[in-house]
Design an enzyme around this catalytic site. Structure first.
Site, PDB file in Angstrom:
ATOM      1  N   LYS A  88       0.828  -1.214   0.000  1.00 12.98           N
ATOM      2  CA  LYS A  88       0.000   0.000   0.000  1.00 12.98           C
ATOM      3  C   LYS A  88       0.860   1.261   0.000  1.00 12.98           C
ATOM      4  CE  LYS A  88      -2.158  -0.943   3.768  1.00 12.98           C
ATOM      5  NZ  LYS A  88      -1.430  -2.193   4.015  1.00 12.98           N
TER       6      LYS A  88
ATOM      7  N   GLU B 108       1.950   7.135  10.913  1.00 14.12           N
ATOM      8  CA  GLU B 108       3.117   6.754  10.122  1.00 14.12           C
ATOM      9  C   GLU B 108       4.286   6.349  11.028  1.00 14.12           C
ATOM     10  OE1 GLU B 108       4.103   7.402   6.215  1.00 14.12           O
ATOM     11  OE2 GLU B 108       2.387   6.189   6.778  1.00 14.12           O
ATOM     12  N   ARG B 109       5.013   5.343  10.595  1.00 16.83           N
ATOM     13  CA  ARG B 109       6.285   5.042  11.252  1.00 16.83           C
ATOM     14  C   ARG B 109       7.300   6.113  10.853  1.00 16.83           C
ATOM     15  NH1 ARG B 109       4.162   0.490   8.982  1.00 16.83           N
ATOM     16  NH2 ARG B 109       3.593  -1.212  10.407  1.00 16.83           N
TER      17      ARG B 109
END
Length: 477
Positions: A169, A195-196
């Site tokens: 994705k 988000e990382r």
């Protein structure tokens, strides 16, 4: 900061004290009414630093419960607080282009502070009225073959990319940014929800390298931040996009990764607020919260907001309530398949589950519609035959079915495509393919003109001419 200090002028003298803290949810007791309204921001002093929170409910005539949008480490009872005279506000306009901001609109890219003279706008905005909305009927070409063929995106519409963990994705989102930002005659706003840090860093580097960062705003509510920050990161990004649309009349490409983490953050906040969970443990306000976010993504006369959203599917369960709720708001659904990813067919987009309201002969034309339907029917019949092939082998099929299997396998490989963002890992230069070339290639395969070609000649190429050159180079002299 959500709002400059001068915003305290009217009610800055109101005393309020923290009387309870449960993670990111804080109870504040005021000395006297009136209390700040639900949705208004308050500022709490924690070890000499201000923490912004948003009022979620009124507990009693003197107490409000607020959700912190900052980290609350070091917070204790007795800390002082004051209202900010309205909802959280963030800077908008040309001055935020090229910057990476957090949920409260503060730069986190190590650059200079934002100009204090920039226009500020509340993150709590109503959606455009129905009469002002503009329908989305033109196709937004991406250069990605399988997307443009089977799930065309609407200019001014909303598209979602659904898939479980590890099916591609985020890579697809990054490729869409790279592929469309150059051709996109407007600005891009990226909302990184949950988000990382690694993903955010890679995205910023990719945007800078491709030269689109100066026309882009990144808003990050990262995974290590409180649920309130992740919950409101999408609203902050939308506020910036709405200003470009409504005030500056600019077309906006709005990218969100990942909308499911917005729902997760809302579930965390809901639990901390003491609400009873609903189906599968989600918040009882799931439908309302998703609608409040999605309904703001709209186009008006003279300016469009085209939204592309990544949606994580937990345990590959597409009946999950959050996934089903998000699905209902979209014009195009791009479904990524774990089985295709396991076969190395990237992008792993399932041609049978993906859909679009624009895949209609009145919109894309009769030829496009017929080719798309032919591809779907061929792949669907091949999947029906795979169990038989596994049992008795392909040679036991009828001649017609053997030809269909050959064409289906070649179609699946032709619809793979190397991406520019993966070039460093694959060694293959990215390809962008015009819709006409995609249609022509698929039609030739359906008509049997490529039956004698090797399947590998069609794998990870751009148009059919490149596949023909690959086949010719591989064939014996």
């Amino acid at each position: 900061m959500g709002r400059p200090s001068s915003a305290h002028a009217k009610r800055g003298s109101w005393p309020a004290l923290v009387v309870a803290a449960r993670g990111s949810v804080v109870d504040l007791r005021f000395a006297a009414p009136p209390l700040p309204r639900v949705g208004d921001a308050v500022e709490i002093m924690v070890e000499g630093r201000p923490v912004v929170a948003e009022v979620a409910l009124h507990v009693d005539p003197l107490t409000v419960r607020a959700v912190a949008l900052d980290g609350t480490g070091g917070l204790s009872r007795g800390a002082t607080a004051r209202p900010l005279d309205g909802p959280v506000e963030v800077a908008v306009g040309e001055g935020v282009l090229g910057r990476i901001l957090d949920t409260l609109g503060r730069p986190v890219d190590g650059g200079p502070p934002l100009d204090p003279g920039l226009t500020r706008r509340s993150i709590r905005q109503p959606p455009p009225p129905l009469a002002a909305r503009q329908a989305a009927f033109s196709v937004f070409e991406t250069g990605i073959k399988v997307v443009d063929l089977l799930s065309p995106l609407a200019r001014g519409g909303k598209a979602g990319m659904f898939g479980g963990a590890g099916v591609g994705k985020t890579v697809l989102v990054m490729e869409l940014i790279r592929a469309t930002a150059h051709a996109h005659a407007g600005v891009s706003v990226f909302a990184g929800i949950g988000e990382r840090t690694r993903e955010a860093h890679e995205l910023a580097l990719e945007m800078r390298a491709s030269g689109v960062l100066e026309r882009t705003v990144l808003v990050l509510g990262q995974m290590n931040e409180p649920p309130g920050a992740r919950w409101r990161a999408g609203a902050t990004a939308l506020t910036i996009a709405e200003h470009f649309r409504d005030v500056l009349g600019r077309n906006v490409l709005l990218l969100m990764d990942n909308v499911f983490r917005f729902v997760q953050a809302g579930a965390e906040v809901s639990g901390l607020l003491g609400r009873l969970p609903s189906r599968v443990g989600y918040q009882p306000t799931l439908a309302t919260e998703v609608a409040a976010l999605e309904q703001r993504i709209a186009s008006v006369a003279g300016a469009t907001v085209t939204s592309i959203q990544a949606v994580y599917v937990p345990a590959d369960d597409f009946t999950d309530p959050a996934v089903a709720e998000i699905f209902g708001h979209l014009d195009s659904a791009i479904v990524l398949s774990r089985a295709m990813a396991a076969e190395g067919l990237y992008p792993a987009i399932d041609p049978l589950q993906s859909s679009s309201v624009l895949l209609d002969p009145l919109v894309v034309g009769d030829h496009h519609y017929r080719v798309a339907q032919g591809v779907r029917e061929t792949v669907a019949r091949y999947r029906e035959l795979r169990d038989i092939i596994a049992l008795v082998g392909v040679e036991e099929l009828s001649g017609e079915d053997r030809a269909l299997v050959r064409r289906a396998r070649r179609l699946q490989r032709f619809l793979t495509q190397p991406f520019g963002v993966t070039e460093a890992f694959t060694g293959l230069a990215g390809r962008s393919v015009a819709v006409a070339d995609t249609l022509g290639g698929c039609q030739d395969i359906l008509d049997g003109r490529c039956d004698d070609w090797s399947e590998s000649a069609l794998y990870m190429v751009g148009d059919l001419d490149e596949a023909a050159a690959k086949e010719h180079a591989a064939s014996p002299r």
